[in-house]
Scaffold this motif. Sequence first.
Motif, PDB file in Angstrom:
ATOM      1  N   GLU A  30      -2.926   3.542  -2.632  1.00 19.92           N
ATOM      2  CA  GLU A  30      -3.129   2.583  -3.700  1.00 19.92           C
ATOM      3  C   GLU A  30      -2.137   1.440  -3.554  1.00 19.92           C
ATOM      4  OE1 GLU A  30      -1.766   4.004  -7.676  1.00 19.92           O
ATOM      5  OE2 GLU A  30      -1.565   5.871  -6.567  1.00 19.92           O
ATOM      6  N   THR A  86       1.117   5.607  -0.397  1.00 23.33           N
ATOM      7  CA  THR A  86       0.486   6.915  -0.464  1.00 23.33           C
ATOM      8  C   THR A  86       1.323   7.793  -1.392  1.00 23.33           C
ATOM      9  OG1 THR A  86      -0.022   6.601   1.867  1.00 23.33           O
ATOM     10  CG2 THR A  86      -0.445   8.770   0.959  1.00 23.33           C
ATOM     11  N   GLN A 126      -5.828   8.898   0.360  1.00 26.25           N
ATOM     12  CA  GLN A 126      -5.746   8.059  -0.838  1.00 26.25           C
ATOM     13  C   GLN A 126      -4.513   7.170  -0.803  1.00 26.25           C
ATOM     14  OE1 GLN A 126      -5.883  10.133  -4.501  1.00 26.25           O
ATOM     15  NE2 GLN A 126      -7.944  10.931  -4.156  1.00 26.25           N
ATOM     16  N   LYS A 133       0.845  -1.197   0.000  1.00 28.44           N
ATOM     17  CA  LYS A 133       0.000   0.000   0.000  1.00 28.44           C
ATOM     18  C   LYS A 133       0.873   1.237   0.000  1.00 28.44           C
ATOM     19  CE  LYS A 133      -4.156  -1.489   2.390  1.00 28.44           C
ATOM     20  NZ  LYS A 133      -4.643  -1.675   3.752  1.00 28.44           N
TER      21      LYS A 133
END
Length: 179
Positions: A129, A116, A127, A114
Amino acid sequence: MLVKKNCPFCQGTGVRMVYTSVLFGLLKRQIPTTCDECEGNGYVLEFPLCPFCEGQGLIGNERELCRACNGTGRVDTFGFIPRSKLKPGTFFNRRCDKCHENRFEIVSQIEEHKMTRSWEREEELRQVEIVEQVKVRCTSCGHTYNIPVSGDWHQDLTPEMTGDLEDMGVNLSFMYEKR
Ligand SMILES: [Zn+2]
Ligand SMILES: [Zn+2]
Ligand SMILES: [Zn+2]
């Protein structure tokens, strides 16, 4: 992906004029010398902006060093490693920010993580991704970190592309090393 630009220091000629003193400094004369910015090639290579930090070299609120480009803001040789070689046992050249040696080894398979991205507005703060990354280690001091893997890079290099990149001075030694 890689842009060849006329060297701005010698206007693409590969030669610069320098002043030199003659007659104990009473006269100055211009003599041509090889341009050291481009090593006489007349061009410099411009690597594309790093897609992770958008050229800033830093990531996120914490302003952490962007490991995709190692803070340079531009894609480097790591971006040319074919995806099939993003695995333990592949070496590539990159300057270590701890010991200033130049050699790294990939020490993990591609992993999901993950991440940022850098943000401007507060709503972007949450958010995250999923990106792929590999872990790398400096072969001199053992310093390790993860490098995010961009989907747009790491293509398989054809012999023509390999030749072109090497003609432009990109170090692709990882193409030839086996273990
Ligand atoms: Zn030049
Ligand atoms: Zn970056
Ligand atoms: Zn190191």
